[in-house]
Design an enzyme around this catalytic site. Structure first.
Site, mmCIF file in Angstrom:
data_model
loop_
_atom_site.group_PDB
_atom_site.id
_atom_site.type_symbol
_atom_site.label_atom_id
_atom_site.label_comp_id
_atom_site.label_asym_id
_atom_site.label_seq_id
_atom_site.Cartn_x
_atom_site.Cartn_y
_atom_site.Cartn_z
ATOM 1 N N ASP A 18 10.759 40.284 -11.939
ATOM 2 C CA ASP A 18 11.229 39.099 -11.220
ATOM 3 C C ASP A 18 10.473 39.062 -9.897
ATOM 4 O O ASP A 18 10.802 39.795 -8.966
ATOM 5 C CB ASP A 18 12.737 39.198 -10.969
ATOM 6 C CG ASP A 18 13.269 38.022 -10.159
ATOM 7 O OD1 ASP A 18 12.781 36.899 -10.371
ATOM 8 O OD2 ASP A 18 14.159 38.229 -9.315
ATOM 9 N N GLU A 78 8.875 36.390 -14.774
ATOM 10 C CA GLU A 78 9.464 35.069 -14.548
ATOM 11 C C GLU A 78 8.465 34.160 -13.855
ATOM 12 O O GLU A 78 7.811 34.555 -12.883
ATOM 13 C CB GLU A 78 10.733 35.193 -13.700
ATOM 14 C CG GLU A 78 11.421 33.864 -13.450
ATOM 15 C CD GLU A 78 12.729 34.021 -12.703
ATOM 16 O OE1 GLU A 78 12.897 33.347 -11.665
ATOM 17 O OE2 GLU A 78 13.581 34.814 -13.156
ATOM 18 N N ASP A 151 18.151 40.857 -8.125
ATOM 19 C CA ASP A 151 16.753 40.745 -8.542
ATOM 20 C C ASP A 151 16.465 41.742 -9.664
ATOM 21 O O ASP A 151 15.642 41.485 -10.545
ATOM 22 C CB ASP A 151 15.820 41.025 -7.357
ATOM 23 C CG ASP A 151 16.143 40.149 -6.159
ATOM 24 O OD1 ASP A 151 15.471 39.126 -5.980
ATOM 25 O OD2 ASP A 151 17.086 40.485 -5.424
#
Length: 200
Positions: A18, A78, A151
């Protein structure tokens, strides 16, 4: 802890990332058949570095070290979402690019997923909150304490999303309800606790 250097007991390892310029999340899962196992997840703290170039070098360094230690077969990351702050988007895009470059340098295949796609794959809803994603992941991967910084669980979500998108689990229109019904051994209810411990 699962390690690719141990006797062959797994099919592959997925590293989920992420991207972020203040906090970057990472998560690793092992796949054996249709069974998912949590290896490790955490965050890389970057806010203490004021120079953006140093932040990027730290991202490259840490992602490279994770790859060297856990030997993932694939990396899922992502994709940056489109926001109104152009400067923030530019910095986030650079962070993602550096993480991708680290994987390329180690010859690890890269796969990219939009935030809504990740949420849809994990929870069945593209509008799920970070907390809902974390809660579902705690049931899939059997961990009780949810980290304070989400996260880390976001990164695990990317890895789990990639697992499903690769076709390892056949999903019908029933989505998660159908998956849970067909795979009761893979999902159990575990009370999720918010950990106040500092993540490394």
């Amino acid at each position: 802890m699962v390690n690719k250097n141990s006797p062959k007991t797994i099919d592959r390892i997925i590293l989920g990332v992420d991207p972020g310029t203040n906090v970057m999340g990472y998560g690793l899962i092992a796949i054996k058949g249709t069974q998912l196992t949590l290896i490790q997840f955490g965050v890389i703290h970057l806010s203490k570095y004021t120079d953006h170039a140093i932040k990027l070098s730290k991202i490259f360094e840490r992602i490279s070290l994770l790859i060297e230690e856990y030997h993932p077969d694939e990396m899922a990351i992502e994709a940056p979402f489109f926001g109104s702050n152009v400067q923030s988007m530019l910095k986030l895009g650079r962070a993602q690019g550096v993480a991708i470059a680290a994987a390329i340098s180690k010859q690890v295949p890269i796969f990219e997923y939009a935030p809504k796609k990740i949420k849809q794959s994990v929870t069945g809803s593209g509008n799920a909150s970070k907390e809902q994603v974390a809660a579902m992941l705690s049931k899939i991967l059997f961990f009780q304490e949810i980290p304070k910084l989400l996260d880390a669980t976001d990164a695990l979500g990317v890895a789990v999303c990639h697992y499903f998108q690769k076709g390892d689990v056949k999903k019908s229109k029933g989505g998660w309800n159908n998956f849970i019904k067909e795979n009761p051994d893979k999902v159990k209810t575990v009370p999720a606790k918010i950990s106040k411990k500092k993540t490394d």
